[in-house]
Design a protein around this motif. Sequence first.
Motif, PDB file in Angstrom:
ATOM      1  N   ALA A   1      39.993 -29.382  22.808  1.00 52.87           N
ATOM      2  CA  ALA A   1      38.675 -29.032  23.356  1.00 52.87           C
ATOM      3  C   ALA A   1      38.780 -29.641  24.929  1.00 52.87           C
ATOM      4  O   ALA A   1      38.322 -29.012  25.862  1.00 52.87           O
ATOM      5  CB  ALA A   1      37.463 -29.829  22.662  1.00 52.87           C
ATOM      6  N   GLU A   2      39.170 -31.032  24.976  1.00 52.88           N
ATOM      7  CA  GLU A   2      39.422 -31.606  26.145  1.00 52.88           C
ATOM      8  C   GLU A   2      40.301 -30.886  27.135  1.00 52.88           C
ATOM      9  O   GLU A   2      39.869 -30.738  28.419  1.00 52.88           O
ATOM     10  CB  GLU A   2      39.813 -32.875  25.938  1.00 52.88           C
ATOM     11  CG  GLU A   2      39.963 -33.931  27.340  1.00 52.88           C
ATOM     12  CD  GLU A   2      40.095 -35.240  27.137  1.00 52.88           C
ATOM     13  OE1 GLU A   2      39.733 -36.453  27.769  1.00 52.88           O
ATOM     14  OE2 GLU A   2      41.355 -35.489  26.263  1.00 52.88           O
ATOM     15  N   GLU A   3      41.379 -30.195  26.656  1.00 53.93           N
ATOM     16  CA  GLU A   3      42.450 -29.635  27.576  1.00 53.93           C
ATOM     17  C   GLU A   3      41.546 -28.374  27.927  1.00 53.93           C
ATOM     18  O   GLU A   3      41.865 -27.800  29.217  1.00 53.93           O
ATOM     19  CB  GLU A   3      43.473 -29.379  26.807  1.00 53.93           C
ATOM     20  CG  GLU A   3      44.450 -30.391  26.668  1.00 53.93           C
ATOM     21  CD  GLU A   3      45.636 -30.246  25.540  1.00 53.93           C
ATOM     22  OE1 GLU A   3      46.536 -31.095  25.586  1.00 53.93           O
ATOM     23  OE2 GLU A   3      45.533 -29.487  24.736  1.00 53.93           O
ATOM     24  N   GLU A   4      41.157 -27.577  27.059  1.00 56.47           N
ATOM     25  CA  GLU A   4      40.299 -26.518  27.413  1.00 56.47           C
ATOM     26  C   GLU A   4      39.425 -26.579  28.396  1.00 56.47           C
ATOM     27  O   GLU A   4      39.235 -25.749  29.469  1.00 56.47           O
ATOM     28  CB  GLU A   4      39.867 -25.711  26.187  1.00 56.47           C
ATOM     29  CG  GLU A   4      39.118 -24.492  26.573  1.00 56.47           C
ATOM     30  CD  GLU A   4      38.761 -23.552  25.339  1.00 56.47           C
ATOM     31  OE1 GLU A   4      38.215 -22.755  25.485  1.00 56.47           O
ATOM     32  OE2 GLU A   4      38.921 -24.110  24.189  1.00 56.47           O
ATOM     33  N   GLN A   5      38.603 -27.546  28.177  1.00 54.32           N
ATOM     34  CA  GLN A   5      37.508 -27.912  29.155  1.00 54.32           C
ATOM     35  C   GLN A   5      38.156 -28.402  30.778  1.00 54.32           C
ATOM     36  O   GLN A   5      37.434 -27.963  31.686  1.00 54.32           O
ATOM     37  CB  GLN A   5      36.491 -29.240  28.923  1.00 54.32           C
ATOM     38  CG  GLN A   5      35.369 -29.583  29.725  1.00 54.32           C
ATOM     39  CD  GLN A   5      34.741 -30.676  29.193  1.00 54.32           C
ATOM     40  OE1 GLN A   5      35.202 -31.611  28.327  1.00 54.32           O
ATOM     41  NE2 GLN A   5      33.544 -31.232  29.851  1.00 54.32           N
TER      42      GLN A   5
ATOM     43  N   PHE B   1      38.949 -26.628  36.012  1.00 51.95           N
ATOM     44  CA  PHE B   1      39.770 -26.543  37.159  1.00 51.95           C
ATOM     45  C   PHE B   1      39.677 -25.037  37.561  1.00 51.95           C
ATOM     46  O   PHE B   1      39.467 -24.665  39.037  1.00 51.95           O
ATOM     47  CB  PHE B   1      41.277 -26.896  36.775  1.00 51.95           C
ATOM     48  CG  PHE B   1      42.070 -26.401  37.785  1.00 51.95           C
ATOM     49  CD1 PHE B   1      42.276 -27.141  39.107  1.00 51.95           C
ATOM     50  CD2 PHE B   1      42.901 -25.132  37.833  1.00 51.95           C
ATOM     51  CE1 PHE B   1      43.210 -26.981  39.988  1.00 51.95           C
ATOM     52  CE2 PHE B   1      43.968 -24.766  38.819  1.00 51.95           C
ATOM     53  CZ  PHE B   1      44.161 -25.743  39.836  1.00 51.95           C
ATOM     54  N   VAL B   2      39.808 -24.048  36.782  1.00 54.14           N
ATOM     55  CA  VAL B   2      39.889 -22.625  37.281  1.00 54.14           C
ATOM     56  C   VAL B   2      38.399 -22.166  37.869  1.00 54.14           C
ATOM     57  O   VAL B   2      38.235 -21.507  39.105  1.00 54.14           O
ATOM     58  CB  VAL B   2      40.101 -21.581  36.148  1.00 54.14           C
ATOM     59  CG1 VAL B   2      39.744 -20.153  36.474  1.00 54.14           C
ATOM     60  CG2 VAL B   2      41.645 -21.822  35.465  1.00 54.14           C
ATOM     61  N   ARG B   3      37.357 -22.588  37.330  1.00 46.72           N
ATOM     62  CA  ARG B   3      36.062 -22.257  37.875  1.00 46.72           C
ATOM     63  C   ARG B   3      35.740 -23.144  39.201  1.00 46.72           C
ATOM     64  O   ARG B   3      35.263 -22.594  40.207  1.00 46.72           O
ATOM     65  CB  ARG B   3      34.907 -22.803  36.934  1.00 46.72           C
ATOM     66  CG  ARG B   3      33.596 -22.331  37.367  1.00 46.72           C
ATOM     67  CD  ARG B   3      32.978 -22.472  36.120  1.00 46.72           C
ATOM     68  NE  ARG B   3      31.119 -22.203  36.494  1.00 46.72           N
ATOM     69  CZ  ARG B   3      30.111 -22.758  36.459  1.00 46.72           C
ATOM     70  NH1 ARG B   3      30.449 -24.089  36.095  1.00 46.72           N
ATOM     71  NH2 ARG B   3      29.128 -22.203  37.060  1.00 46.72           N
ATOM     72  N   MET B   4      36.369 -24.230  39.325  1.00 50.89           N
ATOM     73  CA  MET B   4      36.011 -24.817  40.597  1.00 50.89           C
ATOM     74  C   MET B   4      36.896 -24.072  41.657  1.00 50.89           C
ATOM     75  O   MET B   4      36.397 -23.928  42.780  1.00 50.89           O
ATOM     76  CB  MET B   4      36.587 -26.384  40.334  1.00 50.89           C
ATOM     77  CG  MET B   4      36.567 -27.260  41.604  1.00 50.89           C
ATOM     78  SD  MET B   4      37.393 -28.940  41.587  1.00 50.89           S
ATOM     79  CE  MET B   4      39.118 -28.375  41.191  1.00 50.89           C
ATOM     80  N   HIS B   5      38.007 -23.833  41.125  1.00 48.64           N
ATOM     81  CA  HIS B   5      38.987 -23.407  42.249  1.00 48.64           C
ATOM     82  C   HIS B   5      38.350 -22.033  42.984  1.00 48.64           C
ATOM     83  O   HIS B   5      38.214 -21.563  43.913  1.00 48.64           O
ATOM     84  CB  HIS B   5      40.379 -22.958  41.793  1.00 48.64           C
ATOM     85  CG  HIS B   5      41.176 -22.194  42.446  1.00 48.64           C
ATOM     86  ND1 HIS B   5      41.178 -20.778  42.507  1.00 48.64           N
ATOM     87  CD2 HIS B   5      42.101 -22.509  43.573  1.00 48.64           C
ATOM     88  CE1 HIS B   5      42.243 -20.206  43.539  1.00 48.64           C
ATOM     89  NE2 HIS B   5      42.538 -21.364  43.887  1.00 48.64           N
ATOM     90  N   ASP B   6      37.869 -20.964  41.983  1.00 47.60           N
ATOM     91  CA  ASP B   6      37.225 -20.010  42.144  1.00 47.60           C
ATOM     92  C   ASP B   6      35.934 -20.013  43.057  1.00 47.60           C
ATOM     93  O   ASP B   6      36.004 -19.489  44.181  1.00 47.60           O
ATOM     94  CB  ASP B   6      36.897 -19.096  40.959  1.00 47.60           C
ATOM     95  CG  ASP B   6      38.056 -18.631  40.215  1.00 47.60           C
ATOM     96  OD1 ASP B   6      39.418 -18.753  40.823  1.00 47.60           O
ATOM     97  OD2 ASP B   6      37.895 -18.183  39.070  1.00 47.60           O
TER      98      ASP B   6
END
Length: 160
Positions: free
Chosen positions: A12-16, A21-26
């Motif tokens: 759960a922590e890795e997925e979060q 990260f992906v959302r922030m980058h986008d």
Amino acid sequence: MVMEEIPRWLSAEEEQAWRGFVRMHDRLRFRLGRELQAESGLSFADYAVLVELTDVPEGRRRFLELARAVEWEKSRTSHHIARMAKRGLVVREECPEDGRGAFVVITPVGRAALEAAAPRHVAAVRRAFIDRLSPQEVRVLADLSRRVLGDLDEQDDGCG
């Protein structure tokens, strides 16, 4: 018979962490790209190409070297460079040594466009991202980025 490897699912922590990260980058790319376009008329892609060209003293790079540096396919690079050339930001020069290769060269118009855009873009990057991190977090991020990119580069070198 080849046995399939069992996936190592993310905790759960890795997925979060990954999704964040992906959302922030986008979101950063979208916001910073929109601001860059509105303030300078340069797209994120234009800016990336111009930065790569100004990173070398003569302002010119081999076409395929530039494509690798911005991590684009050859066709995308070709089309984008053609659009930039129409706007006078770059020129494409044939390579007299090998006849097949070409150089992409920044023009004075391209250099002036980058010089005008860079201060505002850097301020936007600082405001949206860098200033939200402590100096230690910036160092950690830089270290993580080098490590992951280095591993990816090694994997790519092994395949090609």
